[in-house]
Design an enzyme around this catalytic site. Structure first.
Site, PDB file in Angstrom:
ATOM      1  CE1 TYR A   1       6.892  17.163   4.573  1.00 17.76           C
ATOM      2  CE2 TYR A   1       8.813  18.277   5.494  1.00 17.76           C
ATOM      3  CZ  TYR A   1       7.619  18.318   4.797  1.00 17.76           C
ATOM      4  OH  TYR A   1       7.160  19.507   4.350  1.00 17.76           O
TER       5      TYR A   1
ATOM      6  CB  VAL B   1      12.722  23.316   2.121  1.00 13.99           C
ATOM      7  CG1 VAL B   1      12.551  21.818   2.276  1.00 13.99           C
ATOM      8  CG2 VAL B   1      11.897  23.870   0.979  1.00 13.99           C
TER       9      VAL B   1
ATOM     10  CE  LYS C   1       3.849  20.413   1.114  1.00 14.05           C
ATOM     11  NZ  LYS C   1       4.991  19.487   1.267  1.00 14.05           N
TER      12      LYS C   1
ATOM     13  CE1 TYR D   1       3.097  21.678  -2.514  1.00 15.09           C
ATOM     14  CE2 TYR D   1       4.739  21.912  -4.251  1.00 15.09           C
ATOM     15  CZ  TYR D   1       4.397  21.530  -2.969  1.00 15.09           C
ATOM     16  OH  TYR D   1       5.354  21.010  -2.133  1.00 15.09           O
TER      17      TYR D   1
ATOM     18  CB  SER E   1       6.248  22.184   3.497  1.00 17.89           C
ATOM     19  OG  SER E   1       6.582  21.585   2.276  1.00 17.89           O
TER      20      SER E   1
HETATM   21  N1  GLN Z   1       8.052  23.806  -2.318  1.00 17.81           N
HETATM   22  C1  GLN Z   1       8.789  22.741  -1.700  1.00 17.81           C
HETATM   23  C2  GLN Z   1       8.751  21.497  -2.572  1.00 17.81           C
HETATM   24  O1  GLN Z   1       7.776  21.222  -3.152  1.00 17.81           O
HETATM   25  C3  GLN Z   1       8.191  22.482  -0.363  1.00 17.81           C
HETATM   26  C4  GLN Z   1       8.898  21.386   0.397  1.00 17.81           C
HETATM   27  C5  GLN Z   1       9.054  21.648   1.856  1.00 17.81           C
HETATM   28  O2  GLN Z   1       9.011  22.773   2.338  1.00 17.81           O
HETATM   29  N2  GLN Z   1       9.330  20.605   2.591  1.00 17.81           N
HETATM   30  O3  GLN Z   1       9.702  20.767  -2.692  1.00 17.81           O
END
Ligand code: GLN
Length: 317
Positions: A253, A271, A79, A201, A76
């Site tokens: 988050y 993650v 992003k 994505y 993520s």
């Molecule tokens: N690729 C992961 C997902 O879509 C990214 C989530 C994350 O890093 N928080 O669940």
């Protein structure tokens, strides 16, 4: 201006290498603890006993400790890069399709989407990142290549890859992302086919970078929108401010309040166990340790950022 410069100078008078060494040894008891993300099967294979941290200052110095040169799946954290590209392409029109408020929910939660009629709360939860990916796909021909070259230029590393195995592994198990994207599409807030949005994505999440790459790669957000090494303006100063604000309020988050409280910096997590933090006008830094807490943020990484701001006195507050 004077104030900013003096913050930067004061920081450089500290022994940054020694501070990083101290942090690495202090957080050692947490390294290997927590849970490696296993809902993306290939990430479950990453050994948890790793820790790296890197700092890149706006005047081009880089400091590193531990596994700071080991590349990992940035997930993520990507992003932030796609948000930058989307804002450059469509400007404030983006905010008609995605909000700017913390969600208070897990990054992959579906609950708010129905109530809010397919407008995701912010660009850093998965739903918001799907809308941003949709914008990037519409605005850039060869979007994947454009993202790759954007990231490689920011990090000054032409070898940064997107790991096809990670993208495939996530595609095979991406039921929640598929649900989110289909739901958003049902409200008309995705223009491209759901499969194309998810494919982009999953590939952005599959970027592999080290802490050194990420620290360098985020300097443009510390340096008022300009790249340190080339002097090139990447985005306006105002836009850098806004992206940093979103990282502070939404980048971790439903733990964003806690991070603001403990760390006091714009932070974005992934993650894969990576976290990036920005000290405006001074530096960008990245930390990595694969074991996650229950909210999906790196356990040792969070502790390291907390210690960094405590030891250096740097924070936006
Ligand atoms: N690729 C992961 C997902 O879509 C990214 C989530 C994350 O890093 N928080 O669940």
């Amino acid at each position: 201006m004077t104030l900013c410069n003096s913050t930067h100078e004061t920081f450089l008078q500290q022994d940054v290498a020694a501070i990083l060494e101290q942090i690495a040894s202090e957080v050692q008891p947490l390294v290997g603890k927590g849970k490696v993300a296993d809902y993306i099967p290939i990430l479950a294979q990453v050994p948890a006993e790793q820790f790296g941290m890197a700092v890149a200052t706006i005047d081009g110095r880089v400091y590193a400790v531990g596994d700071a040169n080991q590349a990992f799946s940035i997930q993520s954290i990507s992003k932030v890069f796609t948000l930058t590209m989307a804002l450059e392409a469509v400007g404030d029109a983006l905010w008609k399709r995605v909000g700017r408020e913390p969600s208070g929910n897990a990054f992959n939660s579906l609950v708010q989407l129905e109530r809010e009629r397919g407008i995701p709360r912010n660009p850093f939860i998965n739903a918001g990142a799907h809308v941003v990916a949709d914008v990037v796909l519409s605005q850039y021909p060869n979007a994947r290549e454009r993202l790759l070259s954007f990231v490689r230029e920011r990090a000054s590393n032409p070898d940064i890859p997107m790991d096809p195995e990670v993208a495939r592994s996530e595609h095979e198990t991406g039921f929640r992302n598929a649900a989110l994207a289909n739901f958003i599409r049902s409200f008309g807030n995705l223009v491209n086919p759901v499969d194309a949005v998810l494919d982009f994505y999953y590939h952005q999440c599959a970027l592999r970078m080290s802490c050194v790459d990420l620290a360098r790669g985020f300097v443009y957000l510390a340096n008022r929108g300009s790249c340190q090494h080339s002097g090139e303006r990447v985005i306006s100063q105002e836009r850098a401010k806004r992206i940093n604000a979103l990282m502070l309020t939404c980048g971790t988050y439903d733990a964003a309040g806690d991070f603001a409280f403990h760390v006091g910096l714009p932070v974005k997590s992934g993650v894969g166990g990576g976290m990036v933090a920005v000290v405006p006008n001074v530096l960008a830094m990245a930390v990595w340790s694969p074991g996650l807490d229950e909210k999906g943020n790196s356990l040792a990484g969070a502790a390291a950022l907390d210690r960094f701001t405590a030891l250096t006195g740097l924070s936006v507050f």
